[in-house]
Design a protein around this motif. Structure first.
Motif, PDB file in Angstrom:
ATOM      1  N   ASN A  64      -9.093   0.083  15.378  1.00  0.00           N
ATOM      2  CA  ASN A  64      -8.553   0.687  16.601  1.00  0.00           C
ATOM      3  C   ASN A  64      -8.539   2.214  16.548  1.00  0.00           C
ATOM      4  O   ASN A  64      -8.086   2.862  17.495  1.00  0.00           O
ATOM      5  CB  ASN A  64      -7.125   0.181  16.848  1.00  0.00           C
ATOM      6  CG  ASN A  64      -7.084  -1.298  17.198  1.00  0.00           C
ATOM      7  OD1 ASN A  64      -8.079  -1.863  17.638  1.00  0.00           O
ATOM      8  ND2 ASN A  64      -5.934  -1.923  17.007  1.00  0.00           N
ATOM      9  N   GLY A  65      -9.022   2.775  15.444  1.00  0.00           N
ATOM     10  CA  GLY A  65      -9.064   4.218  15.310  1.00  0.00           C
ATOM     11  C   GLY A  65      -7.730   4.846  14.979  1.00  0.00           C
ATOM     12  O   GLY A  65      -7.553   6.069  15.093  1.00  0.00           O
ATOM     13  N   GLU A  66      -6.765   4.035  14.534  1.00  0.00           N
ATOM     14  CA  GLU A  66      -5.416   4.544  14.262  1.00  0.00           C
ATOM     15  C   GLU A  66      -5.276   5.105  12.849  1.00  0.00           C
ATOM     16  O   GLU A  66      -4.460   5.987  12.600  1.00  0.00           O
ATOM     17  CB  GLU A  66      -4.399   3.416  14.474  1.00  0.00           C
ATOM     18  CG  GLU A  66      -4.368   2.899  15.912  1.00  0.00           C
ATOM     19  CD  GLU A  66      -3.639   1.571  16.042  1.00  0.00           C
ATOM     20  OE1 GLU A  66      -3.190   1.041  14.994  1.00  0.00           O
ATOM     21  OE2 GLU A  66      -3.536   1.063  17.161  1.00  0.00           O
ATOM     22  N   ILE A  67      -6.061   4.569  11.912  1.00  0.00           N
ATOM     23  CA  ILE A  67      -6.045   5.062  10.533  1.00  0.00           C
ATOM     24  C   ILE A  67      -7.470   5.044   9.982  1.00  0.00           C
ATOM     25  O   ILE A  67      -8.382   4.476  10.595  1.00  0.00           O
ATOM     26  CB  ILE A  67      -5.162   4.187   9.608  1.00  0.00           C
ATOM     27  CG1 ILE A  67      -5.797   2.798   9.405  1.00  0.00           C
ATOM     28  CG2 ILE A  67      -3.743   4.066  10.135  1.00  0.00           C
ATOM     29  CD1 ILE A  67      -5.171   2.000   8.284  1.00  0.00           C
ATOM     30  N   LYS A  68      -7.637   5.692   8.821  1.00  0.00           N
ATOM     31  CA  LYS A  68      -8.866   5.571   8.050  1.00  0.00           C
ATOM     32  C   LYS A  68      -8.490   4.875   6.749  1.00  0.00           C
ATOM     33  O   LYS A  68      -7.475   5.211   6.129  1.00  0.00           O
ATOM     34  CB  LYS A  68      -9.463   6.945   7.770  1.00  0.00           C
ATOM     35  CG  LYS A  68      -9.977   7.658   9.014  1.00  0.00           C
ATOM     36  CD  LYS A  68     -10.566   9.015   8.647  1.00  0.00           C
ATOM     37  CE  LYS A  68     -11.069   9.735   9.891  1.00  0.00           C
ATOM     38  NZ  LYS A  68     -11.625  11.079   9.566  1.00  0.00           N
ATOM     39  N   MET A  69      -9.282   3.917   6.354  1.00  0.00           N
ATOM     40  CA  MET A  69      -8.941   3.163   5.151  1.00  0.00           C
ATOM     41  C   MET A  69      -8.899   4.061   3.925  1.00  0.00           C
ATOM     42  O   MET A  69      -8.198   3.764   2.947  1.00  0.00           O
ATOM     43  CB  MET A  69      -9.928   2.017   4.950  1.00  0.00           C
ATOM     44  CG  MET A  69      -9.370   0.856   4.150  1.00  0.00           C
ATOM     45  SD  MET A  69      -7.899   0.101   4.910  1.00  0.00           S
ATOM     46  CE  MET A  69      -8.655  -0.753   6.291  1.00  0.00           C
ATOM     47  N   ASP A  70      -9.610   5.184   3.974  1.00  0.00           N
ATOM     48  CA  ASP A  70      -9.578   6.132   2.856  1.00  0.00           C
ATOM     49  C   ASP A  70      -8.219   6.802   2.719  1.00  0.00           C
ATOM     50  O   ASP A  70      -7.939   7.441   1.701  1.00  0.00           O
ATOM     51  CB  ASP A  70     -10.654   7.212   3.055  1.00  0.00           C
ATOM     52  CG  ASP A  70     -12.069   6.663   2.902  1.00  0.00           C
ATOM     53  OD1 ASP A  70     -12.205   5.588   2.298  1.00  0.00           O
ATOM     54  OD2 ASP A  70     -13.011   7.308   3.397  1.00  0.00           O
ATOM     55  N   PHE A 118       0.826  -1.214   0.000  1.00  0.00           N
ATOM     56  CA  PHE A 118       0.000   0.000   0.000  1.00  0.00           C
ATOM     57  C   PHE A 118       0.862   1.267   0.000  1.00  0.00           C
ATOM     58  O   PHE A 118       2.054   1.245   0.329  1.00  0.00           O
ATOM     59  CB  PHE A 118      -0.928  -0.001   1.214  1.00  0.00           C
ATOM     60  CG  PHE A 118      -0.212   0.079   2.540  1.00  0.00           C
ATOM     61  CD1 PHE A 118      -0.166   1.264   3.263  1.00  0.00           C
ATOM     62  CD2 PHE A 118       0.446  -1.025   3.071  1.00  0.00           C
ATOM     63  CE1 PHE A 118       0.504   1.346   4.466  1.00  0.00           C
ATOM     64  CE2 PHE A 118       1.125  -0.956   4.286  1.00  0.00           C
ATOM     65  CZ  PHE A 118       1.157   0.243   4.986  1.00  0.00           C
ATOM     66  N   THR A 119       0.229   2.365  -0.362  1.00  0.00           N
ATOM     67  CA  THR A 119       0.816   3.686  -0.283  1.00  0.00           C
ATOM     68  C   THR A 119      -0.263   4.638   0.224  1.00  0.00           C
ATOM     69  O   THR A 119      -1.357   4.192   0.589  1.00  0.00           O
ATOM     70  CB  THR A 119       1.360   4.133  -1.660  1.00  0.00           C
ATOM     71  OG1 THR A 119       2.038   5.376  -1.523  1.00  0.00           O
ATOM     72  CG2 THR A 119       0.248   4.274  -2.681  1.00  0.00           C
ATOM     73  N   THR A 120       0.010   5.914   0.273  1.00  0.00           N
ATOM     74  CA  THR A 120      -1.016   6.865   0.706  1.00  0.00           C
ATOM     75  C   THR A 120      -2.017   7.081  -0.425  1.00  0.00           C
ATOM     76  O   THR A 120      -1.673   6.984  -1.608  1.00  0.00           O
ATOM     77  CB  THR A 120      -0.391   8.208   1.092  1.00  0.00           C
ATOM     78  OG1 THR A 120       0.423   8.685   0.013  1.00  0.00           O
ATOM     79  CG2 THR A 120       0.462   8.054   2.345  1.00  0.00           C
ATOM     80  N   ALA A 121      -3.240   7.396  -0.050  1.00  0.00           N
ATOM     81  CA  ALA A 121      -4.309   7.525  -1.029  1.00  0.00           C
ATOM     82  C   ALA A 121      -4.038   8.664  -2.023  1.00  0.00           C
ATOM     83  O   ALA A 121      -4.458   8.593  -3.185  1.00  0.00           O
ATOM     84  CB  ALA A 121      -5.641   7.751  -0.312  1.00  0.00           C
ATOM     85  N   ASN A 122      -3.337   9.701  -1.584  1.00  0.00           N
ATOM     86  CA  ASN A 122      -3.101  10.860  -2.454  1.00  0.00           C
ATOM     87  C   ASN A 122      -1.812  10.751  -3.263  1.00  0.00           C
ATOM     88  O   ASN A 122      -1.397  11.719  -3.915  1.00  0.00           O
ATOM     89  CB  ASN A 122      -3.101  12.153  -1.636  1.00  0.00           C
ATOM     90  CG  ASN A 122      -2.034  12.150  -0.543  1.00  0.00           C
ATOM     91  OD1 ASN A 122      -1.216  11.236  -0.465  1.00  0.00           O
ATOM     92  ND2 ASN A 122      -2.059  13.173   0.308  1.00  0.00           N
ATOM     93  N   ASN A 123      -1.163   9.604  -3.218  1.00  0.00           N
ATOM     94  CA  ASN A 123       0.060   9.408  -3.996  1.00  0.00           C
ATOM     95  C   ASN A 123      -0.321   8.961  -5.412  1.00  0.00           C
ATOM     96  O   ASN A 123      -0.555   7.789  -5.670  1.00  0.00           O
ATOM     97  CB  ASN A 123       0.951   8.356  -3.324  1.00  0.00           C
ATOM     98  CG  ASN A 123       2.345   8.312  -3.938  1.00  0.00           C
ATOM     99  OD1 ASN A 123       2.515   8.584  -5.126  1.00  0.00           O
ATOM    100  ND2 ASN A 123       3.327   7.953  -3.125  1.00  0.00           N
TER     101      ASN A 123
END
Length: 300
Positions: free
Chosen positions: A206-212, A121-126
């Protein structure tokens, strides 16, 4: 007459010695080495109830020995454990080098299955990275070079695409945990990364990230597998016996573990859904030989 007496005495002595040996074996301590990600203290907490359960079931002392990745194979080689858990590549190395045999496979609570994979995976905005070929000259993060689900599965995906990951990316950085890889990608310390399946979903729960916030690369869809995945699926973590452990004891341990239910404290503390008969790990041995680093040939 004297010879006959000596013969009978010898028979009785052998029978007595065998009886003593059987009694000694019955009460001999069993040592179980459990692979832990979180250090010896948390590892002890995670597996202590399993040791207590097996001690009660088998009616003999059981010692739980938490082991970090680098400690597992040396413990097997030195005869410090009778049974041990390991990632599939590590087990394959123990089988080839020390005669270990898988006796059960754990059903992991993170994935909810007895299979494992890797997700890239990478960041969504990459917008510049949409697949493996876009990683040329980029920084890539993974979990330990010898972690099967945390790196080696993805290394195999690179190989199958005709790419030598070690020279293709500019930096290949290894982290201690999947959580550290996720944080590094989102903080843009690396351009992309890979973690075992289920950890992204767990981080979101766990509220650590958003899948988006993430974009999955080389996404694969596996029937009845509920998690994001970028690799082939492989059998999950096994419990193995060392070469010196007899089949009867191994069968007793396996039967006891398979009898555990979700209500048992051993499963609650371990974070597992249960134990099943060992899956086929022969394919892992083949994959190990194809990796540039030789799989888990060593801990170095």
């Amino acid at each position: 007459m004297k010879g006959r007496f000596l013969f009978i005495a010898g028979v009785f002595w052998l029978a007595f010695a065998a009886s003593c040996q059987a009694a000694e074996d019955k009460f001999a301590k069993i040592t179980l080495g459990f692979l832990t990600w979180n250090g010896p203290f948390k590892g002890q907490q995670q597996w202590e109830a399993t040791g207590e359960y097996l001690a009660k079931k088998l009616e003999r002392p059981v010692e739980v020995l938490p082991l970090e990745f680098k400690e597992v194979l040396p413990a097997v080689e030195a005869g410090k454990v009778d049974f041990f858990t390991a990632d599939p590549s590590m087990f394959a190395a123990a089988k080839v080098n020390y005669g270990a045999v898988a006796v059960a496979t754990m059903k992991n609570a993170v994935t909810g299955t007895d299979l494992i994979g890797g997700v890239i995976f990478t960041t969504a905005n990459n917008k510049s990275i949409n697949g493996l070929t876009n990683l040329k000259g980029k920084k890539f993060g993974a979990v330990r070079r010898w972690s099967f689900a945390g790196w080696q599965m993805t290394e195999k995906e690179f190989q199958d695409a005709g790419i030598d990951a070690y020279t293709f990316v500019s930096t290949l950085r290894f982290f201690e945990t999947p959580q550290a890889v996720i944080k590094a990608v989102l903080a843009k310390q690396v351009d992309a990364g890979t973690v075992p399946t289920g950890f992204l979903e767990q981080a979101e729960a766990n509220g650590e990230i958003k899948m988006d916030d993430v974009k999955i690369l080389e996404k694969k869809h596996h029937r009845d597998f509920p998690y994001l995945c970028s690799t082939v699926l492989y059998p999950g973590f096994p419990l193995a016996k060392t070469a010196s452990v007899d089949k009867k004891l191994a069968a007793q341990v396996t039967a006891a573990l398979k009898a555990l239910t979700p209500e048992d404290q051993a499963l609650k503390d371990s974070g597992l859904l249960g134990w099943i008969n060992p899956l086929d790990y022969s394919g892992i041995e083949i994959v190990r030989t194809q990796l540039r680093g030789g799989g888990y040939a060593s801990n170095k």
